[in-house]
Design a protein around this motif. Structure first.
Motif, PDB file in Angstrom:
ATOM      1  N   PRO A 196      79.719 -39.534 -24.341  1.00 17.03           N
ATOM      2  CA  PRO A 196      80.644 -39.205 -23.252  1.00 17.03           C
ATOM      3  C   PRO A 196      81.836 -40.159 -23.194  1.00 17.03           C
ATOM      4  N   PRO A 242      83.794 -31.346 -10.013  1.00 16.00           N
ATOM      5  CA  PRO A 242      83.057 -31.537 -11.267  1.00 16.00           C
ATOM      6  C   PRO A 242      82.512 -30.237 -11.839  1.00 16.00           C
ATOM      7  N   ASP A 243      82.152 -29.305 -10.981  1.00 10.91           N
ATOM      8  CA  ASP A 243      81.607 -28.028 -11.473  1.00 10.91           C
ATOM      9  C   ASP A 243      82.669 -27.237 -12.239  1.00 10.91           C
ATOM     10  N   TRP A 276      85.271 -28.477 -13.814  1.00  8.66           N
ATOM     11  CA  TRP A 276      85.527 -29.158 -15.077  1.00  8.66           C
ATOM     12  C   TRP A 276      84.395 -28.909 -16.069  1.00  8.66           C
ATOM     13  N   GLU A 277      83.163 -28.872 -15.589  1.00  6.07           N
ATOM     14  CA  GLU A 277      82.037 -28.580 -16.477  1.00  6.07           C
ATOM     15  C   GLU A 277      82.135 -27.144 -17.001  1.00  6.07           C
ATOM     16  N   ALA A 336      84.709 -27.173 -19.711  1.00  7.93           N
ATOM     17  CA  ALA A 336      84.154 -27.803 -20.905  1.00  7.93           C
ATOM     18  C   ALA A 336      83.231 -26.848 -21.653  1.00  7.93           C
ATOM     19  N   ALA A 354      86.147 -30.905 -24.500  1.00  8.75           N
ATOM     20  CA  ALA A 354      85.085 -30.735 -23.509  1.00  8.75           C
ATOM     21  C   ALA A 354      84.669 -32.071 -22.906  1.00  8.75           C
ATOM     22  N   GLN A 355      84.537 -33.097 -23.750  1.00  6.10           N
ATOM     23  CA  GLN A 355      84.140 -34.403 -23.221  1.00  6.10           C
ATOM     24  C   GLN A 355      85.214 -34.992 -22.311  1.00  6.10           C
ATOM     25  N   CYS A 374      87.290 -33.188 -20.479  1.00  5.19           N
ATOM     26  CA  CYS A 374      87.164 -32.428 -19.230  1.00  5.19           C
ATOM     27  C   CYS A 374      86.072 -33.026 -18.349  1.00  5.19           C
ATOM     28  N   ARG A 375      84.947 -33.344 -18.943  1.00  7.37           N
ATOM     29  CA  ARG A 375      83.844 -33.923 -18.163  1.00  7.37           C
ATOM     30  C   ARG A 375      84.231 -35.284 -17.601  1.00  7.37           C
ATOM     31  N   GLY A 388      86.277 -34.630 -14.585  1.00  3.10           N
ATOM     32  CA  GLY A 388      85.431 -34.164 -13.493  1.00  3.10           C
ATOM     33  C   GLY A 388      84.697 -35.290 -12.795  1.00  3.10           C
ATOM     34  N   ALA A 389      84.376 -36.339 -13.543  1.00  2.00           N
ATOM     35  CA  ALA A 389      83.642 -37.472 -12.973  1.00  2.00           C
ATOM     36  C   ALA A 389      84.553 -38.545 -12.393  1.00  2.00           C
TER      37      ALA A 389
END
Length: 268
Positions: free
Chosen positions: A71, A131-132, A134-135, A138, A186-187, A189-190, A193-194
């Motif tokens: 991550p 976060p949802d 963004w997940e 991803a 994708a990483q 994006c996560r 989100g965090a």
């Protein structure tokens, strides 16, 4: 200009470019948005490099920089910038970023406050609080590839009129976007989100200029207003007829804001 590379503390290589030269003014760092690269600033750097040295670079997972598995953490991206400054022997700099680059700018200022002479926060936020979403983005990238996201992305980046009238800018941005590995996108994006840097805002004492497009619905004006309220003494500029990527859609406005930061930051 030729892109150079350095190896940062965890072994990853970052690609970077410096234009202009050091003067009495503070040097300037520009950090690109998600899925872009250092060429994001090509319309902005020429005028600024006449006044000072300007560093642009490809964040890890982007462009010509290494693309390690995740991550990813925004604090790690801030450390990358600190290592770049060390390599260039820059004690401090004005740091500015767009969207993801703005999050990294905030993370850098929070972790290294004495190395951030001033901040430019463009089309960004301290906390997406989603976060949802963004997940979901991803997962879509991993499952369907970035090509499937083009219509969604380009409509967020630019107004309808700009997409119609400046196909050159649109096409260049699309090419950079599609060059990203889906796993790195994708990483990242996560990571966004965090990311929550809200607690750092009251501690920022350097000059800060905030800019957002009036029609930005990726980081709406309300998010910039929250930044403005959270950072004492900051300025907020809302650009009419612009969406999410103001350094591409209206580079002259961004140049003007950065020139003001050069005037506000302490001399080197």
């Amino acid at each position: 200009m030729a892109v150079s590379k350095i190896r940062v503390r965890d072994g990853a290589q970052l690609a970077y470019e410096v234009r202009g030269r050091a003067t009495h003014a503070a040097p300037l760092v520009l950090i690109h948005s998600l899925a872009m690269d250092h060429t994001f600033w090509n319309a902005v750097t020429p005028a600024l490099s006449e006044a000072t040295a300007v560093l642009t670079y490809d964040c890890r997972g982007h462009g010509q920089s290494d693309k390690p598995d995740g991550p990813y953490r925004v604090e790690q991206f801030a450390d990358d910038l600190a290592d770049l400054l060390d390599h260039l022997n820059w004690r401090s700099a004005i740091v500015a970023g767009a969207s993801m680059g703005g999050c990294i700018t905030l993370a850098f200022a929070a972790a290294y406050p004495t190395r951030a002479d001033a901040l430019g926060l463009f089309d960004t936020t301290a906390w997406y609080d989603a976060p949802d979403k963004w997940e979901e983005r991803a997962a879509n990238a991993e499952a369907k590839g970035l090509e499937a996201m083009l219509e969604f992305q380009t409509a967020r980046w630019f107004t309808d009129a700009f997409r119609a009238n400046r196909k050159d800018v649109l096409d260049a941005a699309v090419a950079v976007f599609l060059a990203n590995p889906a796993r790195c996108y994708a990483q990242t994006c996560r990571m966004l989100g965090a990311c929550n840097l809200t607690a750092a805002l009251p501690r920022l004492k350097m000059p800060v200029r905030i800019v957002v497009g009036e029609e930005d619905y990726a980081t709406p004006v309300a998010m910039s207003e929250k930044l403005h309220r959270g950072i004492a003494g900051s300025t907020l500029t809302v650009v009419p007829n612009a969406r999410h990527l103001t350094p591409l859609e209206c580079p002259e406005r961004i140049v003007a804001e950065l020139q003001k930061l050069l005037e506000m930051a302490p001399a080197q």
